[in-house]
Design a protein around this motif. Structure first.
Motif, mmCIF file in Angstrom:
data_model
loop_
_atom_site.group_PDB
_atom_site.id
_atom_site.type_symbol
_atom_site.label_atom_id
_atom_site.label_comp_id
_atom_site.label_asym_id
_atom_site.label_seq_id
_atom_site.Cartn_x
_atom_site.Cartn_y
_atom_site.Cartn_z
ATOM 1 N N PRO A 158 -30.660 -26.260 -6.474
ATOM 2 C CA PRO A 158 -30.852 -24.814 -6.343
ATOM 3 C C PRO A 158 -29.574 -24.134 -5.833
ATOM 4 C CG PRO A 158 -31.892 -25.970 -4.522
ATOM 5 C CD PRO A 158 -31.410 -27.017 -5.485
ATOM 6 N N LEU A 159 -29.383 -22.902 -6.253
ATOM 7 C CA LEU A 159 -28.250 -22.116 -5.780
ATOM 8 C C LEU A 159 -28.594 -21.564 -4.400
ATOM 9 C CD1 LEU A 159 -27.419 -20.108 -9.000
ATOM 10 C CD2 LEU A 159 -26.160 -22.022 -8.051
ATOM 11 N N PRO A 160 -27.641 -21.555 -3.483
ATOM 12 C CA PRO A 160 -27.930 -20.990 -2.162
ATOM 13 C C PRO A 160 -28.155 -19.486 -2.270
ATOM 14 C CG PRO A 160 -25.613 -21.549 -2.341
ATOM 15 C CD PRO A 160 -26.282 -22.059 -3.584
ATOM 16 N N LEU A 161 -29.177 -18.978 -1.593
ATOM 17 C CA LEU A 161 -29.489 -17.561 -1.640
ATOM 18 C C LEU A 161 -28.396 -16.736 -0.956
ATOM 19 C CD1 LEU A 161 -31.501 -15.407 -2.456
ATOM 20 C CD2 LEU A 161 -32.697 -15.774 -0.309
ATOM 21 N N PHE A 162 -27.936 -17.200 0.199
ATOM 22 C CA PHE A 162 -26.857 -16.538 0.929
ATOM 23 C C PHE A 162 -25.787 -17.572 1.220
ATOM 24 C CE2 PHE A 162 -30.721 -14.234 2.103
ATOM 25 C CZ PHE A 162 -30.379 -12.970 1.667
ATOM 26 N N PRO A 163 -24.749 -17.655 0.390
ATOM 27 C CA PRO A 163 -23.706 -18.636 0.653
ATOM 28 C C PRO A 163 -23.050 -18.367 2.007
ATOM 29 C CG PRO A 163 -23.270 -17.436 -1.394
ATOM 30 C CD PRO A 163 -24.485 -16.845 -0.772
ATOM 31 N N ALA A 164 -22.883 -19.400 2.780
ATOM 32 C CA ALA A 164 -22.304 -19.259 4.117
ATOM 33 C C ALA A 164 -20.785 -19.370 4.049
ATOM 34 C CB ALA A 164 -22.870 -20.327 5.036
#
Length: 130
Positions: free
Chosen positions: A32-38
């Motif tokens: 899955p793609l991260p919702l909020f990339p850190a």
């Protein structure tokens, strides 16, 4: 076998081997793609940069004409970040340019009072009266 561009963009499909005709099984093992990339920011270097920018300076919030005094507020562990002396709010940590260092005189009346400066002129009018 050559695949059309549409087939090439589609997820890997395979035909069922258990005799269930007409169904196509889709391989869904993608991560899955991260919702909020850190973003990776070093807090020590960020706080150090902020100290270099704002020490001995005043600040503006965004495009505002109001100049605030600088106060240092606790952030992480023993690190501090610049904020308006009057506690005027804004969104963010200042990392995206929300706070702008300036050598202009403080015009915020509350900051002037907190910093012990002469309030001097009255509040800047919002618009000119006829």
């Amino acid at each position: 076998m050559d695949r059309t561009p549409r087939e090439a963009a589609a997820p890997a499909c395979r035909k069922p081997t258990d005799g269930t005709a007409g169904r196509i099984l889709v391989d869904v093992t993608a991560q899955p793609l991260p919702l909020f990339p850190a973003p990776q920011t070093d807090p020590v270097s960020f706080a150090g940069t902020q100290h270099e920018l704002f020490t001995g300076m005043n600040l503006r919030i965004g495009r505002s004409d109001t100049v605030h005094g600088v106060a240092w507020r606790p952030w992480i562990n023993e690190l501090t970040l610049p904020t308006p002396s009057c506690h005027q709010g804004w969104s963010g940590l200042g990392a995206a340019g929300e706070l702008v260092a300036t050598d202009a005189s403080v015009t915020c009346r509350k900051c002037r009072r907190i910093l012990g400066l002469d309030p001097g002129r009255q509040q800047i009018p919002l618009f000119d009266l006829p």
